[in-house]
Design an enzyme around this catalytic site. Structure first.
Site, PDB file in Angstrom:
ATOM      1  N   ASP A 381       0.707  -1.238  -0.105  1.00  0.00           N
ATOM      2  CA  ASP A 381       0.146  -0.105  -0.118  1.00  0.00           C
ATOM      3  C   ASP A 381       0.736   1.192  -0.003  1.00  0.00           C
ATOM      4  O   ASP A 381       2.130   1.215   0.115  1.00  0.00           O
ATOM      5  CB  ASP A 381      -0.897   0.027   1.074  1.00  0.00           C
ATOM      6  CG  ASP A 381      -1.744   1.084   1.368  1.00  0.00           C
ATOM      7  OD1 ASP A 381      -2.306   1.508   0.492  1.00  0.00           O
ATOM      8  OD2 ASP A 381      -1.916   1.587   2.578  1.00  0.00           O
ATOM      9  N   LYS A 733      -7.211  -5.315  -4.954  1.00  0.00           N
ATOM     10  CA  LYS A 733      -5.918  -5.650  -4.608  1.00  0.00           C
ATOM     11  C   LYS A 733      -5.812  -7.025  -4.219  1.00  0.00           C
ATOM     12  O   LYS A 733      -4.690  -7.665  -4.392  1.00  0.00           O
ATOM     13  CB  LYS A 733      -5.636  -4.733  -2.781  1.00  0.00           C
ATOM     14  CG  LYS A 733      -5.560  -3.371  -3.362  1.00  0.00           C
ATOM     15  CD  LYS A 733      -5.289  -2.537  -1.721  1.00  0.00           C
ATOM     16  CE  LYS A 733      -5.004  -1.248  -2.019  1.00  0.00           C
ATOM     17  NZ  LYS A 733      -4.777  -0.485  -0.539  1.00  0.00           N
TER      18      LYS A 733
END
Length: 934
Positions: A381, A733
């Site tokens: 991230d 993701k």
């Protein structure tokens, strides 16, 4: 399905719903032994060794004492069962403590002290400051005049900031003395584990209110295991109790992750087992043939003329018992013990303590330490992981005028300060949106100082920046907001709050100016969620340029807008919004649809730019790990230009001409297809060049690529060492992690927020950062660290050492078992292939327990290279990534068997030549049989 909770009704819900007794135990006293044995014998290896132990009870075929197998088997099972029993006993003590905690509950109109386990659905529970919430409650009253209370949810979601909860509008104004007499019904869904949603309705019975439906959301609840803070008292109705609370529904044992080493050991075990069966069959046939041809001729062999029907099975079964030690019985227990120790090494590492916050590293999963040394892809991230997640207001563009470009700090820009002092209408309107378009709660201290409780770092930065520019959010009383600007007080009434969602990418508030009665919609959000909805005729080119300019500097941008509403327009929309908020089915989707009807024809006011600095050591960590052969992907919800600038500043990608960025974009399938083919062609051409090539893709194009062009995108993922994925959702993701895992790559995902949890859980190894967004990611991860820079030491030192030690221990376990087994096999050729054991039972047990245990103990602390050498030369990790066990299991099995057979043959014949004086096969009392025949 729905649940109807009758408030303050002590009888109606007792039989329908469970009480508040919590039970996280896996076993009971009665079922522990059978259940635990069933779990242990569900594994193939344990079933195999149990069969061998049972066969050794047959005296006719056992070549050794049964204790040689039963002893280790019972010991291993006892150790495993004891560990399970101890863990379950600790869970029992924890449950007992929670169940017997005393709480205040209203019974028959009177407040009573009872144990928490005796709370039932519908009971009114009273809490005092710092009390733990015993079950899921719907708030109906607090000590705050505005109906607010503050809760700490760290035990639930890991968030460290206090959350604001508010009583439903139907309960506003009910006197403190009447709360224990309140009657009504709550219509809510059946229990679920979603801690972010609670779609329900409340109806109070007369005389409190005449059956008017009041919608409830998660903001009207306080959930089990939260703590009441900064509030003298609060009371609520129990809606979910016991194991049916949202926390109870979320509990569960995650699926165990299988490491590459474990998978190879399982395959190797299977290959050796097949070889063992072949050996047993060959030796069994040879033994029976020798018995029928040669053995009966020997005077010292006394076989019956006619044996029983199972006679042909005796010799093969003897060899099966002799060869059973090919598969080491203790390998699983040994690996579990040493892996637990490796995890403790991570916990004890003083060099991985974040001294700024005092947070140490922690290994939650003790079974996958060796996989850290085989990581090939790191999915990271951006915000809070690579950056500090400390938002600082730096620049802004208001009505086309840029502030802060020269000084780098808009708060010190003379032009902006003069505009504020002169009460410029555009600037005042812009600052008003900054101050009140949020869910921030102002807190006034005894000294008069104002602080803010914000649920996001962006909102906190904007409100504090507005306050420094004299637009101070001073007070909130119920729905009335008080703003102080240049000595004057402005009041607004909050009519509705349109909360932020990842689909809309904006949040709005509808407020009424108490001075002139105007109703205004104030909005803030991402540029693509605000600028396309500007009113027809407004020029937005300047704002687009501002967004691009700020993104080039790596700043986070938000666009601010407003729109004046007519009274009839608002009233009509309010009815639709109230209807959508009251539905129990698809409430979120219906609310979003109603919001779209209002959020259009904006007057765009300007753009804010917020700085989020890189953490210390991030560029050096990424550069070192890239030298170790690890590929990096950045998965972020931020815009493309911001992500690219952050990637450049932290050595994620190389600038031109050393590096090259390839863009995958498009809004349709054809556009994405052409863009993907172009990037893929370039990647194939440059794959043999030393150039650092990376691709960039946004969430929209990624969605199309994964759905319609998955094969081409997978090929691109294999060819690319670096990727930047922007505007991606949490589910995307997780999909990208799963894509790389499907290509047989070892993946590590690292993040710090709740939106990273799915990615972290999907990866082979999940690492959570205990950051400013809370502990949710850290709790869901296999490992938690305080800062991104500790990832270098986690992989290079702990990962490499764990892999090398585990590889040695695994090889050694098979080695020592195969050596002694082949000695037994070679001895059979000089003992008439009869299945006789060369060793007695005591020697066999001592061989595993004493003679060969020293290397196992030493290997736990083995360091082939110093930590400094490993950190300075990260290329050493290539050896671990290639893997000692990466060859195919059949080939590895052949390699092990061939080498161990050679060593065993040498040992066997060497010992035989020393202790046997002649070439005859049998000696009697040191007198050679051939001499006695003479």
């Amino acid at each position: 399905m729905k649940r109807y909770v009758y408030i303050n009704d002590n009888e109606s819900s007792h039989e329908l719903y469970c009480d508040n007794r919590i039970s996280n135990r896996k076993y009971t006293v009665l079922n522990f032994l059978p259940k635990n044995l069933w779990e242990q014998f569900s594994r193939f290896m344990n079933q195999y060794f149990l069969l061998i132990a049972c066969l050794q009870l047959w005296s006719l075929i056992t070549p050794v004492n049964p204790a040689s197998t039963w002893g280790p088997l019972i010991f291993i099972f006892a150790v495993s069962a004891s560990k399970e029993a101890w863990d379950d006993y600790n869970r029992y003590l924890s449950d007992k403590k929670a169940n017997e905690k005393l709480v205040w509950v209203v019974r028959q109109g009177i407040r009573k002290h009872i144990q928490a386990q005796d709370i039932h659905v519908g009971n009114i529970v009273w809490l005092r400051e710092n009390d733990e919430v015993p079950c899921d409650l719907v708030l109906i009253g607090t000590s705050d005049p505005q109906g607010l209370c503050y809760v700490e949810t760290a035990a639930l979601d890991g968030e460290t900031d206090l959350k604001t909860r508010v009583i439903p509008s139907a309960c506003m104004g009910i006197d403190f003395e009447l709360l224990h007499k309140i009657k009504g019904v709550i219509e809510c869904p059946n229990p679920d584990k979603d801690i972010t949603r609670f779609d329900a309705n409340l109806r109070l019975f007369p005389p409190f209110i005449d059956n008017d439906v009041c919608p409830l959301t998660i903001k009207n609840t306080i959930l089990q295991s939260c703590y009441l803070r900064n509030t003298e008292w609060a009371c609520g109705v129990a809606v979910y109790t016991g194991n049916e609370t949202k926390l109870g529904m979320s509990r569960g044992i995650p699926e165990p992750k299988l490491t590459a080493m474990d998978a190879m050991i399982d395959k190797l075990t299977g290959a050796i087992f097949v070889f063992q069966i072949v050996v047993v069959m060959v030796l069994g046939i040879a033994g029976n043939v020798w018995k029928d041809t040669e053995a009966r001729k020997q005077w010292y062999v006394q076989y019956p003329i006619e044996g029983p029907w199972y006679e042909l099975l005796v010799i093969p079964l003897r060899f099966e018992l002799l060869c059973s030690i090919m598969i080491p019985i203790s390998i699983k227990v040994s690996l579990d013990l040493v892996k637990s120790l490796y995890a403790k090494f991570i916990d004890w590492d003083a060099e991985m303590i974040d001294y700024e916050t005092g947070i140490p590293s922690h290994a939650t999963n003790t079974a996958i330490s060796e996989d850290l040394g085989q990581v090939e892809y790191i999915m990271t991230d951006k915000t809070g992981t690579l950056t500090e997640n400390r938002m600082i207001f730096r620049r802004c563009c208001i009505s086309g005028v840029f502030y802060g470009n020269e000084s780098g700090d808009a708060l010190k820009d003379t032009k902006l300060l003069n505009a504020v002092a002169g009460s410029s209408p555009d600037v005042v309107q812009f600052l008003t949106v900054m101050a009140i378009c949020n869910t921030v709660v102002p807190i006034k201290s005894k000294t008069g100082a104002i602080s803010y409780k914000a649920q996001s770092q962006d909102e906190d930065a904007l409100v504090n920046a507005a306050a420094q520019l004299h637009m101070v959010y001073a007070n909130k009383n119920a729905n009335i907001l008080e703003i102080r600007f240049n000595g004057s007080v402005i009041k607004y009434e909050v009519l509705e709050i349109l909360e932020f969602t990842s689909d809309r990418k904006r949040m709005s508030v509808v407020v009424k100016d108490c001075q002139n009665g105007k109703i205004v919609l104030l909005s803030k959000g991402a540029d693509e969620a605000i600028l396309p909805f500007a009113y027809v005729g407004q020029q937005t080119r300047t704002f687009i340029e501002a967004v691009e300019q700020y993104a080039q500097l790596g700043l986070r941008t938000l666009c601010l807008a407003c729109r004046e509403l007519r009274e009839d327009e608002y009233q009509e929309w309010s009815l639709l919004f109230k209807e959508a908020s009251s539905t129990l089915v698809d409430r979120e989707w219906r609310i979003a649809e109603v919001c779209q009807r209002l959020e259009h024809d904006f007057e765009v006011l300007g753009v804010t730019a917020i700085e989020d600095r890189l953490q210390d050591g991030v560029p050096e960590t990424i550069e070192t790990l890239r030298k170790a052969g690890i590929n990096f992907w950045m998965l972020t919800g931020d815009k493309q230009n911001t992500a690219i600038q952050i990637a450049l500043s932290c050595n994620f990608i190389s600038p031109e001409p050393k590096g090259q960025l390839l863009l995958i974009d498009g809004k349709t399938e054809d556009e994405v297809c052409r863009s993907l083919e172009r990037v893929l062609l370039t990647m194939r051409i440059t794959s043999s060049e030393p150039k650092d090539v990376a691709f960039v893709v946004d969430g929209w194009a990624l969605e199309i690529a994964l759905k319609h062009y998955r094969k081409a995108f997978t090929e691109l993922a294999i060819l690319s060492r670096t990727a930047i994925c922007c505007r991606v959702t949490p589910s995307q993701k997780a999909q990208l992690v799963e894509l790389l895992k499907s290509c047989d790559y070892r993946t590590l995902a690292i993040g710090d927020g709740g939106n990273d949890v799915r990615m972290i859980q999907q990866a082979d190894i999940g690492v959570g950062i205990s950051g400013r967004e809370g502990l949710q990611a850290a709790r869901a991860a296999d490992y938690s660290i305080g800062k991104f820079r500790f990832l270098k030491r986690l992989i290079l030192v702990h990962g490499r050492y764990s892999y090398n030690r585990t590889a040695f221990l695994s090889q050694y376990s098979f080695y020592k078992s195969l050596v002694i087994c082949f000695i037994q096999i070679f001895f059979s050729f000089i003992s008439g292939v009869s299945g006789t054991s060369l060793f007695n039972s005591v020697s066999l047990m001592a061989y595993n327990v004493f003679y060969t245990s020293i290397p196992v103990l030493v290997s736990v602390l083995d360091k082939d290279l110093s930590e400094g050498t490993v950190m300075q030369h990260p290329q050493i990790l290539f050896y671990c990534q290639a893997g000692r066990f990466t060859v195919s299991p059949p080939f590895l099995a052949f390699f092990l068997l061939y080498n161990r057979a050679s060593e065993s043959e040498y040992i066997c014949w060497m010992v035989w030549s020393i202790f046997v004086p002649c070439n005859c096969c049998v000696c009697d009392h040191h007198t050679c049989l051939c001499l006695r025949e003479k």
